[in-house]
Design a protein around this motif. Structure first.
Motif, PDB file in Angstrom:
ATOM      1  N   LYS A  92     -61.237  75.942 -14.623  1.00  0.00           N
ATOM      2  CA  LYS A  92     -61.995  74.813 -14.095  1.00  0.00           C
ATOM      3  C   LYS A  92     -63.411  75.230 -13.703  1.00  0.00           C
ATOM      4  O   LYS A  92     -64.396  74.575 -14.076  1.00  0.00           O
ATOM      5  CB  LYS A  92     -61.268  74.208 -12.893  1.00  0.00           C
ATOM      6  N   MET A  93     -63.538  76.333 -12.983  1.00  0.00           N
ATOM      7  CA  MET A  93     -64.863  76.776 -12.549  1.00  0.00           C
ATOM      8  C   MET A  93     -65.719  77.230 -13.728  1.00  0.00           C
ATOM      9  O   MET A  93     -66.943  77.083 -13.714  1.00  0.00           O
ATOM     10  CB  MET A  93     -64.726  77.917 -11.533  1.00  0.00           C
ATOM     11  N   GLY A  94     -65.045  77.781 -14.759  1.00  0.00           N
ATOM     12  CA  GLY A  94     -65.770  78.288 -15.917  1.00  0.00           C
ATOM     13  C   GLY A  94     -66.509  77.222 -16.702  1.00  0.00           C
ATOM     14  O   GLY A  94     -67.396  77.543 -17.509  1.00  0.00           O
ATOM     15  N   ALA A  95     -66.184  75.959 -16.475  1.00  0.00           N
ATOM     16  CA  ALA A  95     -66.917  74.875 -17.137  1.00  0.00           C
ATOM     17  C   ALA A  95     -68.327  74.723 -16.561  1.00  0.00           C
ATOM     18  O   ALA A  95     -69.209  74.150 -17.200  1.00  0.00           O
ATOM     19  CB  ALA A  95     -66.147  73.566 -16.981  1.00  0.00           C
ATOM     20  N   VAL A  96     -68.532  75.253 -15.355  1.00  0.00           N
ATOM     21  CA  VAL A  96     -69.833  75.124 -14.682  1.00  0.00           C
ATOM     22  C   VAL A  96     -70.447  76.491 -14.386  1.00  0.00           C
ATOM     23  O   VAL A  96     -71.653  76.685 -14.546  1.00  0.00           O
ATOM     24  CB  VAL A  96     -69.679  74.321 -13.368  1.00  0.00           C
ATOM     25  N   PHE A  97     -69.620  77.455 -13.961  1.00  0.00           N
ATOM     26  CA  PHE A  97     -70.121  78.750 -13.511  1.00  0.00           C
ATOM     27  C   PHE A  97     -70.088  79.790 -14.618  1.00  0.00           C
ATOM     28  O   PHE A  97     -69.179  79.821 -15.449  1.00  0.00           O
ATOM     29  CB  PHE A  97     -69.278  79.286 -12.347  1.00  0.00           C
ATOM     30  N   GLU A  98     -71.070  80.703 -14.578  1.00  0.00           N
ATOM     31  CA  GLU A  98     -71.028  81.900 -15.416  1.00  0.00           C
ATOM     32  C   GLU A  98     -69.934  82.833 -14.890  1.00  0.00           C
ATOM     33  O   GLU A  98     -69.555  82.765 -13.715  1.00  0.00           O
ATOM     34  CB  GLU A  98     -72.376  82.635 -15.362  1.00  0.00           C
ATOM     35  N   ASP A  99     -69.471  83.740 -15.737  1.00  0.00           N
ATOM     36  CA  ASP A  99     -68.450  84.701 -15.308  1.00  0.00           C
ATOM     37  C   ASP A  99     -68.944  85.590 -14.170  1.00  0.00           C
ATOM     38  O   ASP A  99     -68.148  86.125 -13.403  1.00  0.00           O
ATOM     39  CB  ASP A  99     -68.011  85.579 -16.477  1.00  0.00           C
ATOM     40  N   SER A 100     -70.278  85.749 -14.069  1.00  0.00           N
ATOM     41  CA  SER A 100     -70.841  86.606 -13.024  1.00  0.00           C
ATOM     42  C   SER A 100     -70.984  85.887 -11.685  1.00  0.00           C
ATOM     43  O   SER A 100     -71.364  86.505 -10.684  1.00  0.00           O
ATOM     44  CB  SER A 100     -72.219  87.125 -13.456  1.00  0.00           C
ATOM     45  N   ASN A 101     -70.691  84.597 -11.638  1.00  0.00           N
ATOM     46  CA  ASN A 101     -70.715  83.828 -10.396  1.00  0.00           C
ATOM     47  C   ASN A 101     -69.693  84.429  -9.425  1.00  0.00           C
ATOM     48  O   ASN A 101     -68.574  84.769  -9.804  1.00  0.00           O
ATOM     49  CB  ASN A 101     -70.373  82.367 -10.703  1.00  0.00           C
ATOM     50  N   VAL A 102     -70.058  84.565  -8.165  1.00  0.00           N
ATOM     51  CA  VAL A 102     -69.197  85.286  -7.218  1.00  0.00           C
ATOM     52  C   VAL A 102     -67.849  84.593  -7.001  1.00  0.00           C
ATOM     53  O   VAL A 102     -66.854  85.257  -6.693  1.00  0.00           O
ATOM     54  CB  VAL A 102     -69.903  85.506  -5.861  1.00  0.00           C
ATOM     55  N   TYR A 103     -67.794  83.282  -7.147  1.00  0.00           N
ATOM     56  CA  TYR A 103     -66.511  82.596  -6.983  1.00  0.00           C
ATOM     57  C   TYR A 103     -65.585  82.905  -8.167  1.00  0.00           C
ATOM     58  O   TYR A 103     -64.365  83.033  -7.998  1.00  0.00           O
ATOM     59  CB  TYR A 103     -66.712  81.094  -6.834  1.00  0.00           C
ATOM     60  N   MET A 104     -66.143  83.026  -9.359  1.00  0.00           N
ATOM     61  CA  MET A 104     -65.372  83.468 -10.518  1.00  0.00           C
ATOM     62  C   MET A 104     -64.880  84.898 -10.289  1.00  0.00           C
ATOM     63  O   MET A 104     -63.708  85.223 -10.530  1.00  0.00           O
ATOM     64  CB  MET A 104     -66.230  83.406 -11.786  1.00  0.00           C
ATOM     65  N   LEU A 105     -65.779  85.750  -9.800  1.00  0.00           N
ATOM     66  CA  LEU A 105     -65.413  87.147  -9.552  1.00  0.00           C
ATOM     67  C   LEU A 105     -64.309  87.256  -8.508  1.00  0.00           C
ATOM     68  O   LEU A 105     -63.400  88.089  -8.626  1.00  0.00           O
ATOM     69  CB  LEU A 105     -66.637  87.936  -9.091  1.00  0.00           C
ATOM     70  N   HIS A 106     -64.376  86.407  -7.488  1.00  0.00           N
ATOM     71  CA  HIS A 106     -63.342  86.431  -6.442  1.00  0.00           C
ATOM     72  C   HIS A 106     -61.963  86.169  -7.035  1.00  0.00           C
ATOM     73  O   HIS A 106     -61.004  86.901  -6.760  1.00  0.00           O
ATOM     74  CB  HIS A 106     -63.654  85.394  -5.364  1.00  0.00           C
ATOM     75  N   MET A 107     -61.848  85.127  -7.863  1.00  0.00           N
ATOM     76  CA  MET A 107     -60.546  84.789  -8.428  1.00  0.00           C
ATOM     77  C   MET A 107     -60.110  85.802  -9.494  1.00  0.00           C
ATOM     78  O   MET A 107     -58.920  86.068  -9.657  1.00  0.00           O
ATOM     79  CB  MET A 107     -60.568  83.374  -8.997  1.00  0.00           C
ATOM     80  N   MET A 108     -61.066  86.389 -10.217  1.00  0.00           N
ATOM     81  CA  MET A 108     -60.714  87.468 -11.150  1.00  0.00           C
ATOM     82  C   MET A 108     -60.131  88.665 -10.387  1.00  0.00           C
ATOM     83  O   MET A 108     -59.159  89.285 -10.826  1.00  0.00           O
ATOM     84  CB  MET A 108     -61.950  87.920 -11.929  1.00  0.00           C
TER      85      MET A 108
END
Length: 419
Positions: free
Chosen positions: A330-346
């Motif tokens: 869901k977040m990947g539709a808006v955020f880059e993979d380097s976005n900290v919220y993406m990084l948190h869930m990774m």
């Protein structure tokens, strides 16, 4: 790991920090990597889940630990460690025997019980209180809301429940102050992979004020805290550490600081917010998302992080991994993979994979994390070093020795710089 002499006394002093109450400042110049001071724990507790893997007396990871002969739940690497820890462990030993699997006080309750015992055994200042005494800790009692006060009363009830036969208690008001002090001044002891080992009180370390641009870092050798310079510190400069994870953007950092420590940071990074745009990076799309869509996704990200934190207590690994994967989609539709919220869930997904020994899955997430981590965190960051260590071990487990050696060398270069 280089050896060095202990820092000479007189290099630091306590002072009245404008707007911050107390603080610590340098009386001489400190070079990058230099040890300012070390502080033994006033008292510490090992996380219950770590029992069997670490010595309760020194927190070292050991093979073939011996069990406490009474409760069979505390583990020691030698007789000396057991002897030194006994004045504290005896608070829990009989209770562990009596309650069995129902013995489950929180780490905060256990740490507070040990402080009460320590204050009775050693009413004088200890080696860890050269600059600041435990009794001088700030409690921020006047800033506690009803929810925090209720949580403290629950902790007090648990303290009486699990320790009633072995403790002499001050009155309820004094216990409220003590729990508030522990909540504001307790430290998490972590291992080389930044995994939680336990909690401790380091009074002199607690004297340092916070900055999101710190000039020192705190590392741990068992129950010894070491404070080292990560920037050159000139005579007269205040010594700053960071109370929180510096990965997140300014608003998130200050939300955490206000909630846990009751202040808003006014350091250069919080004032200029220079890194926020990169930390909240948005995908480059032909039809860019609106400002409202970005705000909504940030709100969703914060909510799912909190949802995951709660879910870890009752959901299975497969369910936790599903939360991570769905949120990343869901977040990947808006955020880059380097976005900290993406990084948190990774990072959370990587942790689940490590828990279930899915080395390939953990490696996939780790490979996505390491480069943006290196950009968002300062060069000296232990968060980056620990990720290189995890990757190195994963490569080795998957028999990719060249990649493993390369990752472990990156870990070693950072750790050597800070030890």
């Amino acid at each position: 790991m280089r050896s060095e002499a202990a820092p000479q006394p007189g290099g630091l002093e306590r002072f009245a920090s404008p707007g911050k109450g107390r603080g610590l400042r340098a009386l001489r110049r400190y070079a990058v990597g230099e040890l300012l001071f070390s502080c033994p724990a006033y008292t510490a507790v090992l996380t219950v889940s770590e029992r069997g893997g670490h010595c309760d007396g020194c927190f070292a990871r050991k093979e073939g630990l011996s069990k406490c002969g009474r409760c069979k739940q505390a583990f020691y690497c030698n007789v000396e460690c057991q002897k030194e820890d006994w004045p504290m462990h005896k608070l829990e030993c009989s209770a562990m025997c009596a309650f069995g699997q129902n013995w489950n006080p929180s780490e905060t309750v256990r740490l507070t019980a040990r402080i009460l015992a320590k204050q009775k055994i050693h009413p004088e200042r200890t080696q860890s209180e050269k600059l600041l005494a435990v009794k001088e800790f700030e409690s921020h009692l006047d800033k506690l809301d009803n929810e925090k006060r209720e949580l403290i009363q629950n902790d007090i009830a648990a303290l009486h429940h699990f320790y009633s036969k072995h403790m002499e208690y001050p009155d309820n008001a004094a216990l409220v102050v003590l729990f508030a002090q522990v909540n504001c001044n307790g430290f998490t002891i972590e291992d080389e992979e930044l995994s939680h080992l336990g909690s401790a009180i380091f009074p002199d370390v607690a004297l340092m004020n916070h900055s999101c641009c710190p000039n020192v870092i705190v590392t741990y050798k068992g129950t010894l805290a070491e404070v080292r310079a990560v920037k050159e510190i000139e005579p007269g400069e205040e010594v700053f550490t960071s109370y929180i994870d510096l990965l997140y953007p300014t608003e998130d950092r200050n939300d955490r600081l206000r909630d846990s420590y009751f202040f808003t940071c006014d350091c250069r990074e919080c004032t200029m917010k220079e890194k926020d745009k990169e930390k909240l990076k948005i995908r480059k799309l032909n039809d860019p998302p609106s400002a409202e869509a970005v705000r909504d996704m940030i709100k969703y990200a914060r909510n799912v992080i909190e949802e995951f934190r709660r879910a870890k207590h009752y959901k299975s690994p497969s369910e936790l991994l599903e939360i991570c994967e769905l949120s990343l989609d869901k977040m990947g539709a808006v955020f880059e993979d380097s976005n900290v919220y993406m990084l948190h869930m990774m990072y959370q997904a990587m942790g689940v994979c490590l828990y279930v020994q899915d080395w390939e899955g953990a490696l996939r997430y780790g490979q996505k994390i390491i480069r943006p981590y290196s950009k968002h965190y300062p060069s000296y960051s232990l968060n980056v070093a620990s990720m290189w260590l995890k990757l190195g071990r994963l490569y080795m487990a998957l028999e990719n020795r060249p990649a493993g050696d390369k990752a472990l060398k990156k870990w070693t270069s950072t750790v050597t710089h800070l030890h």
